[in-house]
Enzyme design. Structure first.
Site, PDB file in Angstrom:
ATOM      1  CG  ASP A  50      45.872  28.865  43.839  1.00 42.66           C
ATOM      2  OD1 ASP A  50      46.071  28.101  43.082  1.00 42.66           O
ATOM      3  OD2 ASP A  50      45.406  30.034  43.873  1.00 42.66           O
ATOM      4  CE  LYS A  55      40.820  30.276  38.453  1.00 39.00           C
ATOM      5  NZ  LYS A  55      42.048  29.662  38.148  1.00 39.00           N
ATOM      6  CG  HIS A  66      41.527  26.467  45.346  1.00 37.28           C
ATOM      7  ND1 HIS A  66      41.973  25.385  44.806  1.00 37.28           N
ATOM      8  CD2 HIS A  66      42.444  27.367  44.396  1.00 37.28           C
ATOM      9  CE1 HIS A  66      43.065  25.557  43.969  1.00 37.28           C
ATOM     10  NE2 HIS A  66      42.977  26.573  43.641  1.00 37.28           N
ATOM     11  CG  ASP A  67      40.936  28.653  41.502  1.00 38.01           C
ATOM     12  OD1 ASP A  67      40.500  29.788  42.102  1.00 38.01           O
ATOM     13  OD2 ASP A  67      42.218  28.309  41.264  1.00 38.01           O
ATOM     14  CG  HIS A 110      37.923  32.946  40.689  1.00 38.59           C
ATOM     15  ND1 HIS A 110      38.338  34.004  40.539  1.00 38.59           N
ATOM     16  CD2 HIS A 110      38.275  31.907  41.471  1.00 38.59           C
ATOM     17  CE1 HIS A 110      39.516  33.714  41.179  1.00 38.59           C
ATOM     18  NE2 HIS A 110      39.308  32.406  41.802  1.00 38.59           N
ATOM     19  CG  HIS A 168      41.546  31.050  46.907  1.00 34.47           C
ATOM     20  ND1 HIS A 168      40.179  31.168  46.580  1.00 34.47           N
ATOM     21  CD2 HIS A 168      42.516  30.975  45.612  1.00 34.47           C
ATOM     22  CE1 HIS A 168      40.004  31.101  45.501  1.00 34.47           C
ATOM     23  NE2 HIS A 168      41.379  30.983  44.553  1.00 34.47           N
ATOM     24  CG  HIS A 169      42.460  34.821  44.705  1.00 35.84           C
ATOM     25  ND1 HIS A 169      43.608  34.885  44.026  1.00 35.84           N
ATOM     26  CD2 HIS A 169      41.574  34.198  44.098  1.00 35.84           C
ATOM     27  CE1 HIS A 169      43.668  33.876  43.114  1.00 35.84           C
ATOM     28  NE2 HIS A 169      42.523  33.359  43.166  1.00 35.84           N
TER      29      HIS A 169
END
Length: 503
Positions: free
Chosen positions: A437, A357, A353-354, A382, A408-409
């Site tokens: 998360d 970054k 998911h990240d 990101h 996801h944000h």
């Protein structure tokens, strides 16, 4: 061997007794008869429900009504969906149900007038019906086995795929050789496939007396004869025969070993032995491909997890975050009604998911204090970076991971980023990862903050229900809270304000 089940539905006591007398010493293919009696059409239906493996049904036409037998035939075929049982209709009043009409309109296999049924004719009719039922059962068993093998080839994850494939292989072998269905299939990886490591063999499929062993390792199975046979086969790296038991051994080019153990084999004809030889040769090739595919998938999964951990470590966090997010995502997916296979897929996707970054500069990613507005804007990029990176792959798994990375944000109330999506427009996978998360980050120490007490983090999740998080996801989260806490504590103790108040 189990006897053939024959149902007699007739309200005439004399007919019941004569039928029992005729079939008392009956034997076909080494199996006797288990006679099941019913005095009416209604009782016959009850018996058919209780014994779906009845091979032959002898049914009178006229019982409680003039059409009781015909009604029962229709119920067996249409209501119970039983197309295998061979139905012999018997009548003492042929004028009530003329043969031509009955044969055309009803799915029966034979029609007899009681006056013409002699001792010899009844036995002949039963033998013919049993032979037909037996052949149909073999065909049906083979069809089911083939379907499982075909379904297994489309599986994504090793456990489900291997189990389905193993079940299909056993059903095929048992049905083709007409064996007593006490059999199991076990597999041991190349790492543990030495002659002295049979105890590491895992039983993927089992049937008959061995059914309870499914999912166990040989070390956990307390069956001396079985253990001895498998150790012998693995020790000599070849098939092993011991009385009525046979242990088939085959090894793949990867070094892995597969065992099929069958109990109840007496004499195999030359045709059976040839069939067995061809079958095992094909199994060896199939398992070779299966193991290779599994190794590739396992390697991909390890790489995905390692990538997620590397990104977390770059931001001065431990790799435990992605492991926790993966585990919690799987638990939540199952609670929300996703199948085991889909939940396992999400567990693979979640650590990515990240991934975006990787494009964020260290001075922002690792900054110990609060980010300013410009830095926040850069950090938020990101999500799009991750989506672009993962979305380049033609593989469905990575395209779905791209969706999670991008969404996801996002927030349930539409105030998230990067696209201000809201409500059910957010992908279910992303809703799950969004919650776990944030929750994992709250209860963990980060470079920019101390870990929150568990109670405070739970309060935050409750307060954000219907705002930041989807209500259904929050409700599912609290239903499995004990499992979530247990998973988190595997990697270290949680900070608690007190030991009270967690519901």
């Amino acid at each position: 061997m189990e006897p053939w089940k024959v149902l007699v539905v007739d309200d005439d006591q004399d007919v019941q007794q004569v039928t029992q007398l005729v079939l008392d010493d009956f034997e076909y293919m080494g199996r006797g008869i288990q006679l099941i009696q019913a005095r009416s059409g209604a009782e016959g239906l009850v018996m058919m429900r209780a014994h779906p493996d009845i091979a032959v049904a002898l049914i009178d036409v006229v019982m409680e009504t003039s059409s009781s037998g015909l009604d029962l035939v229709r119920q067996i075929r249409e209501e119970l969906k039983n197309r295998l049982v061979r139905i012999i209709l018997r009548t003492g009043q042929p004028g009530v149900a003329p043969e031509k009409r009955v044969v055309v309109e009803y799915d029966i296999n034979d029609y007899k007038e009681k006056s013409e049924i002699t001792f010899q004719k009844l036995q002949t009719s039963i033998i013919t019906a049993l032979r037909a039922w037996h052949d149909l059962k073999i065909i049906e068993s083979s069809r089911v086995g083939l379907e499982k093998i075909i379904d297994a080839s489309a599986g994504l994850f090793r456990l489900q795929m291997m189990k389905s494939f193993a079940e299909g292989l056993l059903e095929q072998l048992v049905s083709l050789l007409e064996l007593n269905p006490d059999a199991l299939l076990g597999h041991v990886s190349s790492v543990a496939a030495g002659a002295n490591d049979a105890r590491e063999l895992r039983i993927y499929a089992a049937m008959g007396d061995y059914g309870p062993y499914e999912g166990m390792t040989l070390e956990d199975v307390h069956d001396a004869r079985l253990s001895e046979d498998i150790h012998m086969a693995m020790g000599q790296q070849s098939d092993f025969r011991n009385g009525d038991r046979m242990t088939l051994y085959f090894r793949t080019s990867t070094g892995a070993c597969t065992i099929i153990h069958i109990q109840g084999i007496n004499v195999l004809s030359p045709m059976d032995e040839r069939l067995l030889e061809v079958f095992c040769a094909n199994i060896s090739i199939a398992f070779d491909n299966l193991c290779l595919k599994s190794e590739i998938e396992d390697t991909q999964r390890d790489l995905i997890m390692s990538l997620g951990e590397a990104i977390e470590m770059r931001s001065m966090e431990t790799g435990a975050h992605v492991m926790r997010v993966s585990g919690m995502s799987r638990l939540l997916a199952v609670q929300l009604g996703m199948g085991e296979e889909e939940a396992e897929k999400l567990a693979v996707i979640a650590p990515m998911h990240d991934v975006g970054k990787i494009a964020i500069a260290d001075e922002i990613l690792c900054k110990p204090g609060r980010l300013d507005a410009a830095e926040i804007a850069i950090m938020r990029e990101h999500a799009q970076y991750g989506a672009s990176l993962l979305g380049r792959s033609p593989r469905l798994l990575f395209r779905e991971a791209a969706v999670v990375a991008q969404q996801h944000h996002e927030r349930y109330d539409g105030k998230g980023y990067p696209d201000a999506m809201a409500g059910d427009a957010i992908h279910p996978y992303a809703r799950i990862v969004a919650l776990v998360d944030v929750f994992e980050a709250l209860v963990s120490k980060r470079v920019y903050k101390e870990a929150w007490p568990l109670e405070q983090a739970l309060t935050y999740v409750r307060e954000e229900r219907g705002r930041q998080f989807h209500p259904d996801t929050v409700d599912a989260f609290f239903k499995i809270l004990p499992e979530i806490i247990k998973l988190l504590e595997l990697s270290g103790p949680l900070v608690r304000a007190s030991e009270m108040g967690v519901r």
